[in-house]
Design an enzyme around this catalytic site. Structure first.
Site, PDB file in Angstrom:
ATOM      1  N   HIS A 189      -3.037   5.736   0.138  1.00 12.64           N
ATOM      2  CA  HIS A 189      -4.100   5.381  -0.825  1.00 12.64           C
ATOM      3  C   HIS A 189      -4.182   5.332  -2.157  1.00 12.64           C
ATOM      4  CE1 HIS A 189      -5.303   4.669   3.507  1.00 12.64           C
ATOM      5  NE2 HIS A 189      -6.033   3.998   2.970  1.00 12.64           N
ATOM      6  N   ARG A 296     -13.413  -1.140   1.542  1.00 15.73           N
ATOM      7  CA  ARG A 296     -13.109   0.099   1.972  1.00 15.73           C
ATOM      8  C   ARG A 296     -14.400   0.990   1.690  1.00 15.73           C
ATOM      9  NH1 ARG A 296      -7.575  -1.151   0.374  1.00 15.73           N
ATOM     10  NH2 ARG A 296      -6.101  -0.781   2.069  1.00 15.73           N
ATOM     11  N   ARG A 332     -15.845  -3.173   5.805  1.00 13.98           N
ATOM     12  CA  ARG A 332     -15.454  -2.522   7.061  1.00 13.98           C
ATOM     13  C   ARG A 332     -16.158  -1.090   7.305  1.00 13.98           C
ATOM     14  NH1 ARG A 332      -9.289  -0.524   6.350  1.00 13.98           N
ATOM     15  NH2 ARG A 332     -10.249   0.824   5.186  1.00 13.98           N
ATOM     16  N   GLU A 431      -4.612  -3.686  13.492  1.00 12.99           N
ATOM     17  CA  GLU A 431      -3.739  -2.928  12.584  1.00 12.99           C
ATOM     18  C   GLU A 431      -2.936  -1.619  13.735  1.00 12.99           C
ATOM     19  OE1 GLU A 431      -5.977  -0.315   9.717  1.00 12.99           O
ATOM     20  OE2 GLU A 431      -7.605  -0.305  10.912  1.00 12.99           O
ATOM     21  N   ASN A 454      -0.610  -2.191   6.734  1.00 12.80           N
ATOM     22  CA  ASN A 454      -0.265  -0.903   6.372  1.00 12.80           C
ATOM     23  C   ASN A 454      -0.212  -0.039   7.549  1.00 12.80           C
ATOM     24  OD1 ASN A 454      -0.859  -2.355   3.749  1.00 12.80           O
ATOM     25  ND2 ASN A 454      -2.778  -1.055   3.517  1.00 12.80           N
ATOM     26  N   ASP A 455      -1.087  -0.005   8.271  1.00 13.37           N
ATOM     27  CA  ASP A 455      -1.167   0.755   9.547  1.00 13.37           C
ATOM     28  C   ASP A 455      -0.303   0.245  10.685  1.00 13.37           C
ATOM     29  OD1 ASP A 455      -2.786   3.217   9.128  1.00 13.37           O
ATOM     30  OD2 ASP A 455      -4.337   1.946   8.885  1.00 13.37           O
ATOM     31  N   ARG A 465       2.994   6.778   6.488  1.00  6.63           N
ATOM     32  CA  ARG A 465       2.880   5.862   5.556  1.00  6.63           C
ATOM     33  C   ARG A 465       2.989   6.816   4.295  1.00  6.63           C
ATOM     34  NH1 ARG A 465      -2.861   2.849   6.294  1.00  6.63           N
ATOM     35  NH2 ARG A 465      -2.971   2.765   4.054  1.00  6.63           N
ATOM     36  N   CYS A 502      -5.529  -8.194   5.437  1.00  9.83           N
ATOM     37  CA  CYS A 502      -5.909  -7.294   4.330  1.00  9.83           C
ATOM     38  C   CYS A 502      -5.018  -6.082   4.065  1.00  9.83           C
ATOM     39  CB  CYS A 502      -7.414  -6.802   4.422  1.00  9.83           C
ATOM     40  SG  CYS A 502      -7.438  -5.845   5.732  1.00  9.83           S
TER      41      CYS A 502
HETATM   42  C1  PEP Z   1      -4.125  -1.482   6.616  1.00 14.62           C
HETATM   43  O1  PEP Z   1      -4.106  -0.542   7.252  1.00 14.62           O
HETATM   44  O2  PEP Z   1      -3.470  -2.377   6.337  1.00 14.62           O
HETATM   45  C2  PEP Z   1      -5.555  -1.539   5.828  1.00 14.62           C
HETATM   46  C3  PEP Z   1      -5.514  -2.647   4.943  1.00 14.62           C
HETATM   47  O3  PEP Z   1      -6.326  -0.641   5.936  1.00 14.62           O
HETATM   48  P1  PEP Z   1      -6.138   0.828   5.111  1.00 14.62           P
HETATM   49  O4  PEP Z   1      -4.987   0.471   4.030  1.00 14.62           O
HETATM   50  O5  PEP Z   1      -7.432   1.179   4.377  1.00 14.62           O
HETATM   51  O6  PEP Z   1      -5.729   1.724   6.364  1.00 14.62           O
HETATM   52 MG    MG Z   2      -5.631   0.710   7.928  1.00 15.49          MG
END
Ligand code: PEP
Ligand code: MG
Length: 569
Positions: A189, A296, A332, A431, A454-455, A465, A502
């Protein structure tokens, strides 16, 4: 010329001096003491030093920024003489016979609670000031040197072991040329926040980054992840030229950022922003966002010491939604856990926080917390274009439970005749691999999907990650992830549902043509990536993108995909 290699986190080139950031969050142990006079003497000594530090900061800030901005340090200095602050701390030592650290901590906590309860911006700000002064005293009592990002008065490249999202979010943009961290991955993040601030960043540089001398100069290339220490003049000139060229390209893309992204054969896709605050919302509009694909909300819970209530959440959401007027805003629900810990939620330590009670799992386990948030969202959605999205859905039953909570919030508001959003669209983040695989079964229960790469990448490839040793494995261009993305888009479309993305992949110029070819309807990205993504889409046609996606999806190895997409087409 020493060179360090890290993970590219936010593109752009930074050239300049370094500032090594060593935050200290002293652990306060409470001890009974026999000699209060000695503790009082320790306290008096650090109060004097803190006074000197604050005076120096005031003078520096006055010269660098202005008299008004410098005033804050004068306010901090006054606390050191205040009976209700310094006086209380001394009293706690004398009567409570406790060590100075515990006395500071106890007094600060009590005062902050009182001020924060006062539902007034002025007093809230004072609560933050008291915390700040308290941290300064604790740092001095612990004997640690340390430094604070707020004390930065000349622009520099910040190097740190790691930065918390709040460090990154509270930093003064003008003072930061770039970020380099020893730990972290490209979708941690902190990296995401650097991108949203448009600040070049390299993460995962390893411990060597912290051994540099404060006098060293750096070139940091956020696009390649390379960092040069004390570069020679020829290298500096070459990078300065590249930096200027990049800035020009950005300025050119920005000129057209407010026009839609339409392919050469006339297909328009929606380009939205990922945001975490009101400041991000305003920035997103400037960058040409057509809405928000991901708010977020957890960032509204960080940087504070108490849980925001329904009313406060409602006010913040309403203000953010008004920035976007009637453009869509996808809110979200809370995604706490993983690398976003919220101390006052009393979240138990977990062996594997990313596999733990994160996001929807937490809110389903804490219905009161969930209801307050859902009610706030629904209220903010009254006569505004708000959509609701649940994070980390892994199964149909979880989605049904989340929807039941939403029904409950809607019914309660209706019963109390409180205005609320009228049939808002409800979607989920896809995700977790199980959700991607079951997308055809989930689709009838939602209005939309938003793919969180991302997840999805970290869970598909079993690579944390935020761990630089393995984070590069969690690359969303991996064929396994691309196949899941295709499956989700197809499942959504087969049920007449729109599918967005996203995750950070949506703003990656290498991936945009493939995603367009796979039929993605909405691309939501960090605001600073929007102008370039729109410019890129305007150069593509749908059949060309489909052909590219078709070939790309036949590849079976990450390196092949990367190489294939790096070639001009
Ligand atoms: C993701 O996981 O791709 C996402 C957009 O959520 P975050 O990065 O907040 O976990
Ligand atoms: Mg995520």
């Amino acid at each position: 010329m020493q060179k360090l290699q890290g993970i590219p986190a936010s593109s752009g080139i930074a050239i300049g001096p370094i500032f090594i950031y060593q935050p200290v969050t002293p652990i306060v142990e409470r001890r009974t003491i026999a000699d209060p006079a000695a503790e009082l003497a320790r306290l008096e000594a650090v109060i004097v030093t803190a006074g000197h530090e604050l005076e120096a900061l005031k003078i520096k800030t006055q010269a660098a920024v202005g008299t008004e901005e410098a005033q804050i340090f004068e306010v901090h200095r006054m606390f050191l003489e205040d009976a209700a602050f310094a006086g209380e701390i001394k009293e706690a030592i004398e009567t409570g016979k406790i060590n100075a650290e515990a006395a500071v901590s106890q007094t600060v906590t009590a005062l902050v609670e009182q001020f924060e309860a006062l539902d007034d911006d002025y007093f809230r700000q004072r609560a933050a000031d008291i915390k700040d002064v308290g941290q300064r005293l604790l740092r001095l009592l612990s004997g640690a040197g340390g430094s604070s990002l707020a004390e930065l008065t000349t622009p520099a490249i910040i190097l740190a072991a790691d930065l918390t999202p709040s460090d990154t979010a509270t930093v003064d943009r003008e003072m930061v040329l770039g970020f380099g961290t020893a730990t972290g991955g490209a979708t941690s993040h902190t990296a995401i926040l650097s991108r949203s601030l448009g600040i070049p960043a390299v993460v995962g540089l390893g411990p060597a980054a912290l051994d540099l001398a404060p006098t060293d100069q750096l070139i940091l290339d956020g696009g390649s992840g390379e960092v040069w220490v004390n570069p020679d003049p020829a290298t500096i000139t070459a990078f300065e030229q590249r930096r200027q060229a990049q800035l020009q390209d950005q300025a050119e893309a920005l000129r057209h950022a407010h026009q839609p992204a339409i392919t050469t054969d006339g297909r328009q896709v929606e380009i939205a922003a990922n945001i975490g605050s009101l400041a991000d919302a305003k920035h997103a509009i400037e960058m040409g966002a057509e809405g928000v694909g991901l708010l977020r909300t957890e960032f509204l819970f960080l940087e504070r010491s108490t849980l925001p209530g329904e009313e406060e959440q409602y006010q913040v959401l309403r203000t953010i939604a008004d920035v976007f007027q009637q453009r869509p805003l996808i809110v979200r629900t809370l995604d706490a856990g993983g690398d976003k810990q919220i101390p006052y939620l009393d979240m138990p330590a977990e062996q594997n926080p990313f596999l733990g009670r994160r996001a929807i799992r937490l809110t389903l386990a804490e219905p009161q917390l969930f209801q307050a948030q859902l009610r706030a969202i629904l209220r903010a959605g009254h006569e505004r274009n708000i959509k609701i999205m649940f994070p980390m859905i892994s199964s149909l039953s979880e989605l049904r439970q989340a929807r039941a909570q939403l029904d409950q919030a809607q019914a309660a508001l209706a019963a109390a005749q409180i205005p609320q959003a009228e049939s808002p669209e409800v979607g989920i983040m896809v995700e977790i691999p199980s959700a991607a695989i079951m997308a055809d079964a989930l689709a009838p229960l939602v209005d939309f999907f938003s793919i969180g790469t991302n997840d999805l990448a970290q869970y598909t490839l079993a690579a944390d990650r935020t761990n630089p040793l393995v984070a590069p494995l969690a690359d969303p261009l991996h064929p396994a992830v691309l196949r899941l993305i295709r499956q989700v888009i197809e499942a959504g479309h087969a049920h007449g549902k729109w599918v967005g993305m996203c995750g950070e992949l949506a703003g990656n110029p290498l991936a945009v043509p493939v995603l367009l070819g796979l039929g993605l309807d909405e691309f939501s990205m960090t605001a600073s990536a929007i102008p370039a993504a729109k410019a890129l889409i305007r150069t593509l046609s749908v059949p060309q993108a489909q052909q590219l996606a078709h070939t790309c999806l036949q590849l079976t190895d990450l390196a092949e995909v990367q190489q294939f997409l790096s070639q001009p087409f």
